[in-house]
Write an enzyme that holds these catalytic residues in place. Structure first.
Site, PDB file in Angstrom:
ATOM      1  N   ASP A 221      -9.853   0.825  -0.085  1.00 54.05           N
ATOM      2  CA  ASP A 221      -9.874   2.261   0.183  1.00 54.05           C
ATOM      3  C   ASP A 221     -11.207   2.819  -0.328  1.00 54.05           C
ATOM      4  OD1 ASP A 221      -7.359   2.362   1.310  1.00 54.05           O
ATOM      5  OD2 ASP A 221      -6.362   2.675  -0.614  1.00 54.05           O
TER       6      ASP A 221
ATOM      7  N   TYR B 215      -9.535  -5.157   2.138  1.00 55.58           N
ATOM      8  CA  TYR B 215      -8.928  -3.932   2.662  1.00 55.58           C
ATOM      9  C   TYR B 215      -9.038  -2.848   1.581  1.00 55.58           C
ATOM     10  CZ  TYR B 215      -5.236  -1.333   5.281  1.00 55.58           C
ATOM     11  OH  TYR B 215      -4.495  -0.417   5.999  1.00 55.58           O
TER      12      TYR B 215
ATOM     13  N   ARG C  76      -9.344  -6.247  12.803  1.00 58.97           N
ATOM     14  CA  ARG C  76      -8.753  -5.321  13.747  1.00 58.97           C
ATOM     15  C   ARG C  76      -9.706  -4.151  13.946  1.00 58.97           C
ATOM     16  NH1 ARG C  76      -5.011  -7.134  16.721  1.00 58.97           N
ATOM     17  NH2 ARG C  76      -3.916  -5.138  16.860  1.00 58.97           N
TER      18      ARG C  76
ATOM     19  N   ARG D 152       0.833  -1.209   0.000  1.00 60.89           N
ATOM     20  CA  ARG D 152       0.000   0.000   0.000  1.00 60.89           C
ATOM     21  C   ARG D 152       0.866   1.258   0.000  1.00 60.89           C
ATOM     22  NH1 ARG D 152      -5.193   0.087   1.846  1.00 60.89           N
ATOM     23  NH2 ARG D 152      -4.804   1.949   3.072  1.00 60.89           N
TER      24      ARG D 152
ATOM     25  N   ARG E  60      -0.415   5.835  16.037  1.00 59.31           N
ATOM     26  CA  ARG E  60      -0.235   7.163  15.437  1.00 59.31           C
ATOM     27  C   ARG E  60      -1.072   8.189  16.162  1.00 59.31           C
ATOM     28  NH1 ARG E  60      -2.685   5.324   9.537  1.00 59.31           N
ATOM     29  NH2 ARG E  60      -4.644   4.569  10.325  1.00 59.31           N
TER      30      ARG E  60
ATOM     31  N   GLU F 158      -4.359   6.612  18.305  1.00 66.13           N
ATOM     32  CA  GLU F 158      -4.979   5.375  17.799  1.00 66.13           C
ATOM     33  C   GLU F 158      -4.333   4.148  18.425  1.00 66.13           C
ATOM     34  OE1 GLU F 158      -6.197   6.611  13.230  1.00 66.13           O
ATOM     35  OE2 GLU F 158      -5.277   4.661  13.606  1.00 66.13           O
TER      36      GLU F 158
ATOM     37  N   ARG G 136      10.148   5.622  -2.585  1.00 66.35           N
ATOM     38  CA  ARG G 136      10.603   6.512  -3.659  1.00 66.35           C
ATOM     39  C   ARG G 136      12.072   6.882  -3.496  1.00 66.35           C
ATOM     40  NH1 ARG G 136       5.986   9.673  -2.237  1.00 66.35           N
ATOM     41  NH2 ARG G 136       4.143   8.877  -3.319  1.00 66.35           N
TER      42      ARG G 136
HETATM   43  N1  UDP Z   1       3.036   0.590   8.004  1.00 64.73           N
HETATM   44  C1  UDP Z   1       4.152   0.520   8.810  1.00 64.73           C
HETATM   45  N2  UDP Z   1       4.716   1.684   9.239  1.00 64.73           N
HETATM   46  C2  UDP Z   1       4.206   2.894   8.953  1.00 64.73           C
HETATM   47  C3  UDP Z   1       3.047   2.974   8.148  1.00 64.73           C
HETATM   48  C4  UDP Z   1       2.488   1.794   7.686  1.00 64.73           C
HETATM   49  O1  UDP Z   1       4.624  -0.566   9.115  1.00 64.73           O
HETATM   50  O2  UDP Z   1       4.752   3.925   9.387  1.00 64.73           O
HETATM   51  C5  UDP Z   1       2.458  -0.684   7.521  1.00 64.73           C
HETATM   52  C6  UDP Z   1       1.459  -1.225   8.547  1.00 64.73           C
HETATM   53  O3  UDP Z   1       1.502  -2.643   8.509  1.00 64.73           O
HETATM   54  C7  UDP Z   1       0.151  -0.696   8.005  1.00 64.73           C
HETATM   55  C8  UDP Z   1       0.364  -0.817   6.503  1.00 64.73           C
HETATM   56  O4  UDP Z   1       1.746  -0.467   6.322  1.00 64.73           O
HETATM   57  O5  UDP Z   1      -0.939  -1.473   8.467  1.00 64.73           O
HETATM   58  C9  UDP Z   1      -0.522   0.068   5.660  1.00 64.73           C
HETATM   59  O6  UDP Z   1      -0.383   1.426   6.073  1.00 64.73           O
HETATM   60  P1  UDP Z   1      -1.511   2.523   5.762  1.00 64.73           P
HETATM   61  O7  UDP Z   1      -0.995   3.827   6.226  1.00 64.73           O
HETATM   62  O8  UDP Z   1      -1.919   2.378   4.359  1.00 64.73           O
HETATM   63  O9  UDP Z   1      -2.677   2.022   6.723  1.00 64.73           O
HETATM   64  P2  UDP Z   1      -4.094   2.689   7.091  1.00 64.73           P
HETATM   65  O10 UDP Z   1      -3.931   4.175   6.930  1.00 64.73           O
HETATM   66  O11 UDP Z   1      -5.099   2.059   6.198  1.00 64.73           O
HETATM   67  O12 UDP Z   1      -4.247   2.301   8.534  1.00 64.73           O
END
Ligand code: UDP
Length: 392
Positions: free
Chosen positions: A361, A359, A258, A175, A289, A312, A179
């Site tokens: 979006d 999952y 989850r 996801r 976060r 969260e 870069r």
């Molecule tokens: N992820 C991570 N570190 C980060 C951000 C994301 O390990 O700093 C991993 C984590 O497993 C997460 C997944 O990447 O569930 C997808 O992140 P995304 O930000 O897309 O998740 P969402 O915003 O849907 O919770």
């Protein structure tokens, strides 16, 4: 409404899109939702004391490269020029996320060029040999190498999923872009922004049609009312967007989800963290976060002496919790298949993140709903055929 042409169970984006398209085609639709509001987990509402728009079920950022979806959503709202950026606070230092050349150079205290950074990560990823990455860990290491994986992904993922990362699908880590330049945008999509007047105004515009009636606080599974499962399935076409395992009374066992607990704080400052989302990838911090909502709308006139944040905390969902993220281990996938076989025999279409156990979006849900409407809902209603078979 006495007998509508269609019952939509769940007022999230899948259900709203189906209902909007159906009404536009002249069909009479009832939408029910057990919650007291529309919008599913994308729902937002203003904080009562500051007026700051709060995403009530975690951050929702709209982004898409799908022109059909972008054109569709722009019928109901305009979007701001917000571009999502995330930072991550690891071992007392803040880095840009997703991993980009800025993250890599800061982490290795280096001044590598794109080619040099690429060569370094390739060298680190070489530990996988010829193996095609088949799970979260392998995919993570193949993308960023072990040191960055361990700093930014391993422990964040342990907190977010509490599942052996070898049992998690590689698609979760894919996801996030990686870069080899200093572009730190979170998403790669060609269109991005937040609904100018908020998510709820957008969703209300979708259902502002006299052919749509919305019944909130209405539980499909509670017996004894006219929109219950027992009163409607087989009698009218039903689009169901709740959890697929719940529909079948968990007869194949529970799919794992989850959920998130949010801890809200009002703080006496105009800026707590300088950005909308700060990730905490280390295990000594219990949350994943912090969201600071004012930064989603820098164009708005919010008070400058107070801010609202959400911490969260992620955990496994019980039956009574709101499901957010499908875990989708191999066991879950096997169980899902059994549910899908039952769904095919039901005169009901299953859709959305919960109904499809995907999952998704927001933009993917809308796309799936637009397709489901054109290919399944409309032709079947027109032909007087029951729903079912392939599901959505
Ligand atoms: N992820 C991570 N570190 C980060 C951000 C994301 O390990 O700093 C991993 C984590 O497993 C997460 C997944 O990447 O569930 C997808 O992140 P995304 O930000 O897309 O998740 P969402 O915003 O849907 O919770």
């Amino acid at each position: 409404m006495t007998k509508p042409d269609l019952l939509v169970v769940g007022a999230g984006l899948f259900g709203l899109t189906i209902a909007q398209r159906a009404a536009e085609s002249g069909l009479r639709v009832v939408i029910i939702d057990k919650r007291p509001h529309i919008g599913g987990n994308a729902y937002s509402s203003p904080d009562p004391t500051t007026g700051i728009e709060i995403h009530r079920y975690g951050a929702h950022l709209f982004h898409t490269s799908n022109q059909r979806v972008w054109d569709y959503v722009n019928r109901f709202t305009s979007f701001t020029s917000y571009v999502h950026h995330v930072h991550t606070s690891h071992a007392g230092v803040v880095y840009p996320m997703p991993v980009n050349l800025g993250t890599i150079n800061q982490f290795f205290q280096a001044a590598m060029s794109p080619d040099q950074a690429r060569a370094l990560i390739a060298e680190q990823a070489a530990e996988l040999g010829d193996k095609t990455p088949s799970n979260f860990v392998e995919k993570g290491i193949s993308l960023v190498g072990r040191p960055l994986y361990e700093a930014f992904f391993r422990d964040y993922t342990a907190k977010q999923w509490q599942t052996d990362p070898e049992a998690l699908p590689a698609s979760i880590v894919s996801r996030l872009p990686v870069r080899y330049n200093y572009d730190a945008r979170y998403f790669n999509d060609s269109h991005e922004g937040l609904p100018t007047n908020g998510y709820t105004a957008w969703f209300e515009a979708m259902i502002a049609d006299p052919l749509i009636e919305v019944q909130l606080n209405t539980d499909f599974f509670a017996p004894g009312h006219q929109w219950s499962k027992e009163a409607t399935v087989g009698a009218i076409p039903v689009v169901y967007t709740g959890p697929i395992d719940r529909y079948f009374d968990f007869n194949q066992g529970e799919l794992s989800w989850r959920t998130i607990d949010l801890e809200e704080q009002h703080l006496p400052t105009g800026d707590f963290q300088g950005c909308s989302v700060m990730n905490y990838p280390d295990l000594d911090v219990p949350f994943t976060r912090i969201l600071e909502f004012r930064h989603f709308h820098p164009e708005r006139d919010y008070p400058d002496d107070v801010t609202v944040i959400h911490k969260e905390f992620s955990r496994f969902a019980n039956r009574d919790d709101e499901p957010y993220y499908p875990v989708a281990t191999a066991d879950d996938q096997a169980r899902l298949k059994l549910y899908q076989e039952q769904a095919a025999a039901e005169p009901v279409l299953f859709g959305g993140r919960l109904g499809m156990y995907r999952y998704f979006d927001m933009h993917q849900v809308i796309d799936a709903a637009l397709t489901a409407f054109d290919e399944q809902v409309q032709p079947r209603i027109a032909a007087g055929q029951p729903f079912g078979e392939a599901g959505v």
